[in-house]
Scaffold this active site. Structure first.
Site, PDB file in Angstrom:
ATOM      1  N   ASP A 125       0.857  -1.184   0.000  1.00  0.00           N
ATOM      2  CA  ASP A 125       0.000   0.000   0.000  1.00  0.00           C
ATOM      3  C   ASP A 125       0.892   1.231   0.000  1.00  0.00           C
ATOM      4  O   ASP A 125       1.989   1.210   0.570  1.00  0.00           O
ATOM      5  CB  ASP A 125      -0.904   0.019   1.233  1.00  0.00           C
ATOM      6  CG  ASP A 125      -2.044  -0.988   1.149  1.00  0.00           C
ATOM      7  OD1 ASP A 125      -2.444  -1.343   0.021  1.00  0.00           O
ATOM      8  OD2 ASP A 125      -2.540  -1.402   2.205  1.00  0.00           O
ATOM      9  N   ASP A 143      -6.984  -1.395  -4.676  1.00  0.00           N
ATOM     10  CA  ASP A 143      -8.050  -1.031  -3.736  1.00  0.00           C
ATOM     11  C   ASP A 143      -9.003  -0.013  -4.359  1.00  0.00           C
ATOM     12  O   ASP A 143     -10.220  -0.098  -4.178  1.00  0.00           O
ATOM     13  CB  ASP A 143      -7.464  -0.455  -2.445  1.00  0.00           C
ATOM     14  CG  ASP A 143      -6.588  -1.445  -1.695  1.00  0.00           C
ATOM     15  OD1 ASP A 143      -6.792  -2.663  -1.842  1.00  0.00           O
ATOM     16  OD2 ASP A 143      -5.697  -0.984  -0.958  1.00  0.00           O
TER      17      ASP A 143
END
Length: 160
Positions: A125, A143
Protein backbone atom coordinates in the site's frame (compact mmCIF):
# COMPACT_ATOMS: atom_id res chain seq x y z
CA UNK A 1 -22.30 -11.31 -38.28
CA UNK A 2 -22.02 -7.74 -37.03
CA UNK A 3 -23.67 -8.64 -33.71
CA UNK A 4 -21.06 -11.35 -32.99
CA UNK A 5 -18.26 -8.87 -33.72
CA UNK A 6 -19.86 -6.36 -31.37
CA UNK A 7 -20.19 -8.92 -28.58
CA UNK A 8 -16.56 -10.02 -29.00
CA UNK A 9 -15.28 -6.45 -29.09
CA UNK A 10 -17.16 -5.66 -25.86
CA UNK A 11 -15.52 -8.64 -24.16
CA UNK A 12 -12.15 -7.33 -25.25
CA UNK A 13 -12.92 -3.92 -23.79
CA UNK A 14 -13.49 -5.48 -20.35
CA UNK A 15 -10.48 -7.79 -20.63
CA UNK A 16 -8.35 -4.82 -21.71
CA UNK A 17 -9.65 -2.81 -18.75
CA UNK A 18 -8.68 -5.59 -16.33
CA UNK A 19 -5.22 -5.92 -17.90
CA UNK A 20 -4.68 -2.13 -17.91
CA UNK A 21 -5.57 -1.83 -14.22
CA UNK A 22 -3.35 -4.81 -13.38
CA UNK A 23 -0.41 -3.28 -15.24
CA UNK A 24 -0.98 0.08 -13.54
CA UNK A 25 -1.29 -1.56 -10.11
CA UNK A 26 1.72 -3.86 -10.44
CA UNK A 27 3.91 -1.16 -12.01
CA UNK A 28 3.06 1.41 -9.35
CA UNK A 29 3.81 -1.06 -6.55
CA UNK A 30 7.13 -2.05 -8.14
CA UNK A 31 8.12 1.62 -8.42
CA UNK A 32 7.22 2.20 -4.77
CA UNK A 33 9.25 -0.85 -3.70
CA UNK A 34 12.21 0.31 -5.81
CA UNK A 35 12.27 4.01 -4.89
CA UNK A 36 10.69 4.38 -1.44
CA UNK A 37 11.92 2.38 1.55
CA UNK A 38 9.34 0.68 3.74
CA UNK A 39 7.73 3.21 6.13
CA UNK A 40 9.30 6.16 4.26
CA UNK A 41 7.13 8.96 2.93
CA UNK A 42 7.39 10.99 -0.28
CA UNK A 43 5.25 14.13 -0.36
CA UNK A 44 3.41 14.49 -3.68
CA UNK A 45 0.87 17.26 -2.94
CA UNK A 46 -0.27 19.02 0.21
CA UNK A 47 -2.91 16.31 0.79
CA UNK A 48 -1.18 13.35 -0.88
CA UNK A 49 1.88 11.36 0.14
CA UNK A 50 3.32 8.11 -1.09
CA UNK A 51 3.90 6.12 2.10
CA UNK A 52 5.35 2.64 1.53
CA UNK A 53 3.75 0.14 3.89
CA UNK A 54 3.17 -3.63 3.85
CA UNK A 55 -0.37 -4.70 4.68
CA UNK A 56 -0.56 -8.30 5.91
CA UNK A 57 -4.34 -8.04 6.31
CA UNK A 58 -7.31 -6.80 4.32
CA UNK A 59 -8.85 -3.33 3.97
CA UNK A 60 -7.97 -0.97 6.83
CA UNK A 61 -5.36 -3.58 7.93
CA UNK A 62 -8.14 -5.89 9.14
CA UNK A 63 -6.54 -9.16 10.35
CA UNK A 64 -3.01 -7.77 9.89
CA UNK A 65 -2.05 -8.58 13.48
CA UNK A 66 -2.60 -12.33 13.03
CA UNK A 67 0.19 -14.91 12.81
CA UNK A 68 0.15 -15.67 9.06
CA UNK A 69 -2.99 -17.71 8.49
CA UNK A 70 -4.71 -14.60 7.08
CA UNK A 71 -2.50 -14.70 3.95
CA UNK A 72 -4.06 -18.02 2.94
CA UNK A 73 -7.55 -17.02 4.04
CA UNK A 74 -7.46 -13.70 2.15
CA UNK A 75 -5.89 -15.36 -0.90
CA UNK A 76 -8.70 -17.93 -0.92
CA UNK A 77 -11.31 -15.17 -0.58
CA UNK A 78 -9.68 -13.31 -3.49
CA UNK A 79 -9.66 -16.40 -5.71
CA UNK A 80 -13.31 -17.16 -4.90
CA UNK A 81 -14.24 -13.52 -5.56
CA UNK A 82 -12.50 -13.57 -8.94
CA UNK A 83 -14.20 -16.85 -9.90
CA UNK A 84 -17.67 -15.76 -8.73
CA UNK A 85 -17.42 -12.35 -10.42
CA UNK A 86 -16.22 -13.97 -13.65
CA UNK A 87 -19.16 -16.39 -13.53
CA UNK A 88 -21.58 -13.52 -12.90
CA UNK A 89 -20.20 -11.63 -15.91
CA UNK A 90 -20.71 -14.66 -18.16
CA UNK A 91 -24.38 -14.81 -17.08
CA UNK A 92 -25.10 -11.09 -17.59
CA UNK A 93 -26.71 -9.77 -20.74
CA UNK A 94 -24.33 -7.81 -22.96
CA UNK A 95 -26.50 -4.70 -22.45
CA UNK A 96 -25.67 -4.67 -18.73
CA UNK A 97 -22.45 -2.79 -19.38
CA UNK A 98 -22.38 -0.94 -16.04
CA UNK A 99 -22.58 -4.20 -14.09
CA UNK A 100 -19.94 -5.83 -16.29
CA UNK A 101 -17.68 -2.81 -15.83
CA UNK A 102 -18.17 -2.90 -12.05
CA UNK A 103 -17.40 -6.62 -11.80
CA UNK A 104 -14.37 -6.17 -14.09
CA UNK A 105 -13.00 -3.46 -11.79
CA UNK A 106 -13.47 -5.71 -8.76
CA UNK A 107 -11.78 -8.62 -10.56
CA UNK A 108 -8.82 -6.41 -11.51
CA UNK A 109 -8.38 -5.14 -7.96
CA UNK A 110 -8.76 -8.55 -6.34
CA UNK A 111 -6.24 -9.99 -8.80
CA UNK A 112 -3.72 -7.19 -8.16
CA UNK A 113 -3.81 -7.70 -4.40
CA UNK A 114 -3.78 -11.50 -4.81
CA UNK A 115 -0.58 -11.24 -6.87
CA UNK A 116 1.02 -9.27 -4.01
CA UNK A 117 -0.03 -11.86 -1.43
CA UNK A 118 1.34 -14.71 -3.53
CA UNK A 119 4.69 -13.09 -4.37
CA UNK A 120 5.37 -11.00 -1.25
CA UNK A 121 3.16 -12.45 1.49
CA UNK A 122 1.54 -9.02 1.94
CA UNK A 123 -0.08 -6.24 -0.08
CA UNK A 124 1.96 -3.14 -0.93
CA UNK A 125 0.00 0.00 0.00
CA UNK A 126 1.28 3.50 -0.69
CA UNK A 127 -1.44 6.09 -1.37
CA UNK A 128 -1.75 8.28 1.73
CA UNK A 129 -4.46 10.94 1.60
CA UNK A 130 -4.42 13.32 4.53
CA UNK A 131 -5.60 16.66 5.87
CA UNK A 132 -3.02 18.12 8.24
CA UNK A 133 -2.38 15.35 10.80
CA UNK A 134 -5.45 13.25 9.93
CA UNK A 135 -4.58 10.39 7.55
CA UNK A 136 -7.00 8.08 5.78
CA UNK A 137 -6.02 4.39 5.62
CA UNK A 138 -3.15 3.83 3.17
CA UNK A 139 -4.26 2.03 0.00
CA UNK A 140 -3.22 1.18 -3.57
CA UNK A 141 -4.58 1.21 -7.13
CA UNK A 142 -6.10 -2.28 -6.76
CA UNK A 143 -8.05 -1.03 -3.74
CA UNK A 144 -9.28 1.96 -5.78
CA UNK A 145 -10.45 -0.39 -8.51
CA UNK A 146 -12.40 -2.54 -6.04
CA UNK A 147 -13.89 0.55 -4.38
CA UNK A 148 -15.03 2.08 -7.68
CA UNK A 149 -16.54 -1.27 -8.76
CA UNK A 150 -18.49 -1.49 -5.49
CA UNK A 151 -19.70 2.12 -5.82
CA UNK A 152 -20.95 1.41 -9.36
CA UNK A 153 -22.82 -1.70 -8.13
CA UNK A 154 -24.35 0.24 -5.24
CA UNK A 155 -25.53 3.00 -7.59
CA UNK A 156 -27.06 0.43 -9.93
CA UNK A 157 -28.83 -1.41 -7.09
CA UNK A 158 -30.06 1.68 -5.25
CA UNK A 159 -31.06 3.78 -8.25
CA UNK A 160 -33.80 1.39 -9.36
Amino acid sequence: MKQKYSKKSKKWIYITTIIFILILDISSKRLIIKYIKTYDTKKIFSVLNFFHVHNHGAAFSFLSDQNGWQKWFLSTVSILTILVMTRIITKLKKQETKKITAYSLIIAGATGNLIDRIFYGFVVDFIDIHINDWHFATFNIADCSIFIGIIILMRINYST
